[in-house]
Design a protein around this motif. Structure first.
Motif, PDB file in Angstrom:
ATOM      1  N   GLY A  56       0.804  -1.226   0.000  1.00  0.00           N
ATOM      2  CA  GLY A  56       0.000   0.000   0.000  1.00  0.00           C
ATOM      3  C   GLY A  56       0.830   1.265   0.000  1.00  0.00           C
ATOM      4  N   THR A  57       0.485   2.189   0.884  1.00  0.00           N
ATOM      5  CA  THR A  57       1.133   3.504   0.880  1.00  0.00           C
ATOM      6  C   THR A  57       2.590   3.447   1.314  1.00  0.00           C
ATOM      7  N   ARG A  58       3.024   2.332   1.884  1.00  0.00           N
ATOM      8  CA  ARG A  58       4.428   2.213   2.288  1.00  0.00           C
ATOM      9  C   ARG A  58       5.311   1.724   1.133  1.00  0.00           C
ATOM     10  N   ALA A  59       4.734   1.462  -0.033  1.00  0.00           N
ATOM     11  CA  ALA A  59       5.514   1.071  -1.208  1.00  0.00           C
ATOM     12  C   ALA A  59       5.819   2.310  -2.043  1.00  0.00           C
ATOM     13  N   ALA A  60       7.076   2.420  -2.473  1.00  0.00           N
ATOM     14  CA  ALA A  60       7.496   3.595  -3.249  1.00  0.00           C
ATOM     15  C   ALA A  60       7.890   3.242  -4.670  1.00  0.00           C
ATOM     16  N   GLY A  61       7.735   1.965  -5.072  1.00  0.00           N
ATOM     17  CA  GLY A  61       8.058   1.618  -6.446  1.00  0.00           C
ATOM     18  C   GLY A  61       8.571   0.198  -6.575  1.00  0.00           C
ATOM     19  N   VAL A  62       8.767  -0.203  -7.836  1.00  0.00           N
ATOM     20  CA  VAL A  62       9.262  -1.534  -8.181  1.00  0.00           C
ATOM     21  C   VAL A  62      10.497  -1.390  -9.059  1.00  0.00           C
ATOM     22  N   PHE A  63      11.524  -2.179  -8.765  1.00  0.00           N
ATOM     23  CA  PHE A  63      12.704  -2.274  -9.632  1.00  0.00           C
ATOM     24  C   PHE A  63      12.834  -3.735 -10.023  1.00  0.00           C
ATOM     25  N   ALA A  64      12.525  -4.059 -11.274  1.00  0.00           N
ATOM     26  CA  ALA A  64      12.456  -5.457 -11.709  1.00  0.00           C
ATOM     27  C   ALA A  64      13.517  -5.782 -12.740  1.00  0.00           C
TER      28      ALA A  64
END
Length: 353
Positions: A56-64
């Motif tokens: 949720g709001t504690r996620a700042a993005g994805v690096f895949a």
């Protein structure tokens, strides 16, 4: 009579079972992470995005973009994302490639890590990091790279392809097998090693017939966890030196290389590690561990020839020379001719004599 020994226990929180991934948000909150970067390989981007939504709001993005053998240039790109997004924690989902990237970032930033394994790699239980730069792989150990939390959810392994199940499981067995004759071996780790090897030995054949069997998957993940503890608690020897050398120099797939090499490394060390071979025999229920492991992997469809994994024949001499440079401690002294024969046999896919 029990000989003197030293046992180092590593800190870390482990959640094991089915449905344990549901506890990811509370673990992120427990660590005080406000802006988490979720890491994955390109293949598992969708899973990483699912986890990002879960946080949720504690996620700042994805690096895949996690890549096999943890290339430094990929880590540098990830670090730019960490800086640009104000990241204060890492969530890694996948196998050894993703865990390696999280560790490489943590080494440079000391950010907390939550690792969600989907294979049997075991790296998540170790303070060890292997990185590749300019075609060479180097390893180091630091408490900074040990994940703070590991969430083992058996459900995430139910769809693990069977070929990867076999090689990932063999990779885990290699961690425990070498721990049995490591320089720092001790009775506690030997107990864990024997139990972990036996669990995987039972689970892998069962998964051929029923790949989604929850009991067998649970036993395999349990065994991999124990084998990972072994890897992180004592030093490794010839087998891991060879795998790091071949993987970094010839860009060979990690788990598959472990699978092809392990029987030959065990055969090489057997005369100088009788107690380890006795424990291996007991775990496997066989009097010839190296041959039995070779036959098991081959019967389950693993590629047992390094040439079929992409290693050129003229690389045998180079690999021998590299293995003799800065060698790991090993119970049997490294003899160039015997070492070359070992690599040549693994290159050809021969069953250990």
């Amino acid at each position: 009579m029990i000989d003197n020994f030293v046992y180092n226990a590593h800190p870390g929180r482990v959640l094991f079972g089915t449905g344990t991934l549901d506890r990811l948000p509370e673990e992120v909150e427990r660590l005080g992470i406000e802006r988490a970067l979720v890491l994955a390989t390109p293949h598992q981007r969708g899973v990483a995005e699912d986890l990002s939504r879960m946080i949720g709001t504690r996620a700042a993005g994805v690096f895949a973009d996690a890549t096999m053998h943890t290339p430094v240039e990929v880590t540098d790109r990830a670090l730019r994302e960490v800086q640009n997004r104000g990241i204060d924690g890492l969530v890694a989902v996948g196998g050894g490639s993703t865990t390696g990237l999280a560790k490489a970032i943590a080494l440079r930033t000391d950010l907390p890590q939550i690792v969600v394994p989907t294979t049997y790699a075991g790296s998540e239980m170790t303070p060890i990091l292997g990185e590749t730069q300019n075609g060479a792989k180097t390893t180091q150990s630091s408490p900074k790279v040990l994940p703070e939390v590991v969430i083992y959810d058996v459900d995430l392994t139910l769809n693990l392809p069977f070929d990867l199940t076999v090689t990932s499981g063999m990779n885990a067995i290699a961690h425990a097998a070498e721990a049995l004759y490591a320089k720092e071996r001790n009775p506690i780790i030997s107990l864990l090693a024997e139990e972990g090897i036996a669990a995987l030995w039972r689970a892998l054949p069962a998964l051929r017939a029923h790949p989604t069997d929850l009991g067998a998957r649970s036993e395999a993940l349990y065994g991999a966890w124990l084998c990972g503890i072994c890897l992180g608690s004592v030093g490794m020897a010839l087998h891991h030196k060879l795998c790091h050398t071949l993987g970094g120099s010839f860009d060979l797939p990690h788990a598959e290389t472990h699978t092809a090499l392990l029987p030959h490394a065990l055969r090489y060390n057997a005369p100088d590690a009788p107690e380890a071979m006795s424990r291996l025999s007991r775990a496997l229920g066989t009097d010839n561990p190296s041959r039995s492991l070779f036959n098991l992997a081959a019967d389950l469809g693993a590629t047992m020839a390094l040439r079929d994994l992409g290693m050129p024949e003229d690389g045998i001499e180079r690999a021998t020379d590299l293995a003799l440079q800065n060698p790991y401690w090993n119970p049997r002294p490294l003899e160039r001719d015997a070492l070359r024969d070992l690599i040549a046999a693994a290159w050809a896919g021969e069953c250990p004599a």
